[in-house]
Design a protein around this motif. Structure first.
Motif, PDB file in Angstrom:
ATOM      1  N   ARG A  20       0.716  -1.440  -0.117  1.00 51.63           N
ATOM      2  CA  ARG A  20      -0.321  -0.017  -0.068  1.00 51.63           C
ATOM      3  C   ARG A  20       0.979   0.905  -0.404  1.00 51.63           C
ATOM      4  NH1 ARG A  20      -3.640   2.407  -2.516  1.00 51.63           N
ATOM      5  NH2 ARG A  20      -4.993   3.730  -1.345  1.00 51.63           N
ATOM      6  N   VAL A  21       1.864   1.554   0.628  1.00 50.21           N
ATOM      7  CA  VAL A  21       2.861   2.354   0.357  1.00 50.21           C
ATOM      8  C   VAL A  21       3.164   2.758  -0.645  1.00 50.21           C
ATOM      9  CG1 VAL A  21       4.905   3.541   1.569  1.00 50.21           C
ATOM     10  CG2 VAL A  21       3.091   2.446   3.345  1.00 50.21           C
ATOM     11  N   GLY A  22       3.971   1.692  -1.304  1.00 49.04           N
ATOM     12  CA  GLY A  22       4.482   1.484  -2.599  1.00 49.04           C
ATOM     13  C   GLY A  22       2.721   2.130  -3.471  1.00 49.04           C
ATOM     14  N   GLU A  23       2.299   1.811  -3.458  1.00 42.57           N
ATOM     15  CA  GLU A  23       1.261   2.183  -3.919  1.00 42.57           C
ATOM     16  C   GLU A  23       0.896   3.974  -3.787  1.00 42.57           C
ATOM     17  OE1 GLU A  23      -1.558  -1.339  -4.372  1.00 42.57           O
ATOM     18  OE2 GLU A  23      -2.460  -0.212  -3.067  1.00 42.57           O
ATOM     19  N   LEU A  24       0.580   4.725  -2.810  1.00 46.47           N
ATOM     20  CA  LEU A  24       0.932   6.210  -2.530  1.00 46.47           C
ATOM     21  C   LEU A  24       1.587   6.505  -3.059  1.00 46.47           C
ATOM     22  CD1 LEU A  24      -0.358   5.586   1.599  1.00 46.47           C
ATOM     23  CD2 LEU A  24      -1.525   6.346  -0.897  1.00 46.47           C
ATOM     24  N   ALA A  25       3.160   5.640  -3.223  1.00 45.61           N
ATOM     25  CA  ALA A  25       4.575   6.124  -3.430  1.00 45.61           C
ATOM     26  C   ALA A  25       4.409   7.029  -5.472  1.00 45.61           C
ATOM     27  CB  ALA A  25       5.557   5.597  -2.913  1.00 45.61           C
ATOM     28  N   GLN A  26       3.524   5.511  -5.174  1.00 48.03           N
ATOM     29  CA  GLN A  26       3.133   5.770  -7.245  1.00 48.03           C
ATOM     30  C   GLN A  26       2.339   6.385  -7.286  1.00 48.03           C
ATOM     31  OE1 GLN A  26       5.476   4.470  -9.370  1.00 48.03           O
ATOM     32  NE2 GLN A  26       6.734   3.303  -7.786  1.00 48.03           N
ATOM     33  N   LYS A  27       0.968   7.290  -6.432  1.00 44.45           N
ATOM     34  CA  LYS A  27       0.363   7.521  -6.887  1.00 44.45           C
ATOM     35  C   LYS A  27       0.180   9.274  -6.766  1.00 44.45           C
ATOM     36  CE  LYS A  27      -4.294   8.899  -7.045  1.00 44.45           C
ATOM     37  NZ  LYS A  27      -3.936   9.840  -8.134  1.00 44.45           N
TER      38      LYS A  27
END
Ligand code: IMP
Ligand code: MG
Length: 178
Positions: A20-27
């Motif tokens: 989830r943290v990775g998804e936030l960073a990409q977003k």
């Protein structure tokens, strides 16, 4: 698991947190494009989130930390204090706040006040956890990792009276209803 006088049970795994943290960073990266942001981590609770977020942030960025405090035990208090400020001048910059959890919103309100005076070009809020049932403010939150019920959690940087920050996963306070 017992911490001080309370019992906690596993709630969100280390793997799911990373994902989830990775998804936030990409977003955030996709939204900012070639704008170089200053990420501002709110100490102490956000240190693991900030570390994992920045490792997964693909573009050039700067980092600062500030320290505020509103919690005593498991109760949020009205008084949020600024303990350590930032050295960098954020005037004219895009500032992305990295917060561990937004609960009542008192801390978030203080953050908005602090940065309103600093003439930033853009202020965005990213919080790993958000408790909508407890949030009492009319303030914008741009990125949310997990919406969670109004129950106390610890681990992954979050503490209960100083303990639990080192746990790589999230635990939830065990109550009579779970
Ligand atoms: P607020 O000012 O009430 O929104 O609270 C925000 C701060 O309180 C967070 O940055 C945390 O440090 C702390 N906090 C809020 N909820 C929890 C929780 O469930 N566990 C641990 N700390 C929390
Ligand atoms: Mg915090």
């Amino acid at each position: 698991m017992r911490i001080h006088d309370k019992i906690f049970q596993p709630y969100i795994s280390a793997d799911l947190l990373q994902k989830r943290v990775g998804e936030l960073a990409q977003k955030v990266a996709a939204d900012l494009g070639d704008i170089r942001p200053i990420f501002v981590g709110i100490l102490n609770g956000s240190f693991m989130f900030v570390s994992d977020f920045l490792k997964q942030y693909p573009y050039a960025c700067e980092l600062s930390f500030i320290k505020l405090s509103s919690y005593s035990g498991i109760e949020s208090t009205e008084h949020v204090r600024s303990l350590i400020g930032m050295d960098e001048n954020p005037e004219g910059r895009t500032v992305i706040i990295l917060e561990d959890i937004v609960d009542t919103g008192n801390t978030l309100e203080t953050i908005y006040h602090i940065f309103e005076e600093k003439k930033v070009a853009d202020l965005k809020i990213a919080t790993l956890f958000y408790k909508p049932e407890s949030f009492k403010k009319n303030l914008k939150i741009d990125y949310v990792g997990f919406e969670i019920p109004n129950k106390f959690i610890l681990g992954y940087g979050l503490d209960y009276d100083g303990l639990g920050r080192n746990l790589p996963e999230i635990y939830q306070l065990k109550t009579d209803t779970n």
